[in-house]
Motif scaffolding. Structure first.
Motif, PDB file in Angstrom:
ATOM      1  N   LEU A 229       0.878  -1.169   0.000  1.00  0.00           N
ATOM      2  CA  LEU A 229       0.000   0.000   0.000  1.00  0.00           C
ATOM      3  C   LEU A 229       0.910   1.210   0.000  1.00  0.00           C
ATOM      4  N   TRP A 230       0.618   2.186  -0.886  1.00  0.00           N
ATOM      5  CA  TRP A 230       1.442   3.379  -1.055  1.00  0.00           C
ATOM      6  C   TRP A 230       0.620   4.636  -0.823  1.00  0.00           C
ATOM      7  N   SER A 231       1.259   5.652  -0.254  1.00  0.00           N
ATOM      8  CA  SER A 231       0.623   6.973  -0.143  1.00  0.00           C
ATOM      9  C   SER A 231       0.637   7.641  -1.507  1.00  0.00           C
ATOM     10  N   ASN A 232      -0.043   8.786  -1.617  1.00  0.00           N
ATOM     11  CA  ASN A 232      -0.074   9.503  -2.891  1.00  0.00           C
ATOM     12  C   ASN A 232       1.272  10.134  -3.245  1.00  0.00           C
ATOM     13  N   THR A 233       2.202  10.173  -2.289  1.00  0.00           N
ATOM     14  CA  THR A 233       3.535  10.712  -2.560  1.00  0.00           C
ATOM     15  C   THR A 233       4.568   9.610  -2.780  1.00  0.00           C
ATOM     16  N   GLY A 234       4.131   8.351  -2.725  1.00  0.00           N
ATOM     17  CA  GLY A 234       5.045   7.247  -2.992  1.00  0.00           C
ATOM     18  C   GLY A 234       5.671   6.600  -1.773  1.00  0.00           C
TER      19      GLY A 234
ATOM     20  N   ALA B 190      -0.842  -5.269  10.084  1.00  0.00           N
ATOM     21  CA  ALA B 190      -1.749  -4.432  10.887  1.00  0.00           C
ATOM     22  C   ALA B 190      -2.592  -3.605   9.921  1.00  0.00           C
ATOM     23  N   PRO B 191      -3.846  -3.293  10.298  1.00  0.00           N
ATOM     24  CA  PRO B 191      -4.683  -2.441   9.440  1.00  0.00           C
ATOM     25  C   PRO B 191      -4.068  -1.044   9.310  1.00  0.00           C
ATOM     26  N   ILE B 192      -4.204  -0.449   8.139  1.00  0.00           N
ATOM     27  CA  ILE B 192      -3.652   0.877   7.885  1.00  0.00           C
ATOM     28  C   ILE B 192      -4.807   1.854   7.697  1.00  0.00           C
ATOM     29  N   PRO B 193      -4.940   2.860   8.579  1.00  0.00           N
ATOM     30  CA  PRO B 193      -6.008   3.842   8.409  1.00  0.00           C
ATOM     31  C   PRO B 193      -5.751   4.707   7.179  1.00  0.00           C
ATOM     32  N   ILE B 194      -6.812   4.983   6.419  1.00  0.00           N
ATOM     33  CA  ILE B 194      -6.687   5.895   5.286  1.00  0.00           C
ATOM     34  C   ILE B 194      -7.715   7.010   5.409  1.00  0.00           C
ATOM     35  N   THR B 195      -7.407   8.120   4.772  1.00  0.00           N
ATOM     36  CA  THR B 195      -8.232   9.320   4.813  1.00  0.00           C
ATOM     37  C   THR B 195      -9.168   9.360   3.615  1.00  0.00           C
TER      38      THR B 195
ATOM     39  N   TYR C 122      -4.542   6.760  -3.027  1.00  0.00           N
ATOM     40  CA  TYR C 122      -3.564   5.761  -2.593  1.00  0.00           C
ATOM     41  C   TYR C 122      -3.333   4.805  -3.754  1.00  0.00           C
ATOM     42  N   THR C 123      -2.308   3.972  -3.640  1.00  0.00           N
ATOM     43  CA  THR C 123      -2.047   2.930  -4.627  1.00  0.00           C
ATOM     44  C   THR C 123      -1.887   1.603  -3.912  1.00  0.00           C
TER      45      THR C 123
END
Length: 141
Positions: free
Chosen positions: A40-45, A68-73, A78-79
Motif C-alpha cells: 500500500l502506497w501513499s499519494n507521494t510514494g 496491521a490495518p492501515i487507516p486511510i483518509t 492511494y495505490t
C-alpha cells in the motif's frame, strides 16, 4: 500476458469515507509463479505497508493480509500493488476508459499503474489498463 519482466502492478484508488486497508488482492494467471509481495502506497510514494503472499493457488484471486490495518483518509489517492519477478500478469487494456467500470462505492478505482524492475512505487500507465489488483478495505475507524 506474455510479458516475463519483473514488474510492480497496481491500482490507484480513493475512498469516499475514512476506513482501514487490511490487505491486497490480485488475479493470478497461468505461469505467474511466485514469490509475490503486496504493498500500500501513499499519494507521494511512501510505502505504508507490505506483505508476502502465501498459500497461493495456481490461478485465480489471491489475497494477503497486512500485519496491521492501515487507516486511510477519505478523498485521498492511494495505490495498492503487488510485485512479480516473472511477469505473466492479468491485464485488460482500455478498462479505465469505459465510464463507471471501476466504481464500487465507497471505493473508486482511478487507474492501473506499473513500474518495471525491483519493487517500487508504480506510476506509469498504458492504454487505460487494469492489472486486476484490488484493495481490501473496511469502512469506518
Amino acid at each position: 500476458t506474455y510479458d516475463t519482466a519483473s514488474v510492480e502492478l497496481g491500482t490507484t484508488f480513493r475512498a469516499a469515507v475514512e476506513g482501514t486497508v487490511t490487505g491486497v488482492r490480485y488475479f493470478r494467471g497461468p505461469g505467474a509463479t511466485g514469490p509475490h509481495t503486496g504493498s500500500l502506497w501513499s499519494n507521494t510514494g511512501a510505502r505504508l505497508a507490505t506483505v508476502t503472499f502465501t498459500n497461493e493457488t495456481v490461478t485465480g484471486w489471491q489475497q494477503a493480509t497486512f500485519p496491521a490495518p492501515i487507516p486511510i483518509t477519505a478523498n485521498t489517492t492511494y495505490t495498492i500493488s503487488y510485485h512479480t519477478n516473472v511477469g505473466r500478469y492479468a491485464v485488460t487494456n482500455g478498462y479505465y476508459a469505459a465510464s463507471g467500470q471501476a466504481s464500487n462505492p465507497p471505493l473508486q478505482g482511478l487507474a492501473g499503474v506499473f513500474a518495471y524492475g525491483v519493487s517500487a512505487f508504480p506510476t506509469q500507465t498504458y492504454d487505460a489498463s487494469n492489472y486486476w489488483v484490488d484493495v481490501v478495505f473496511v469502512p469506518g475507524r
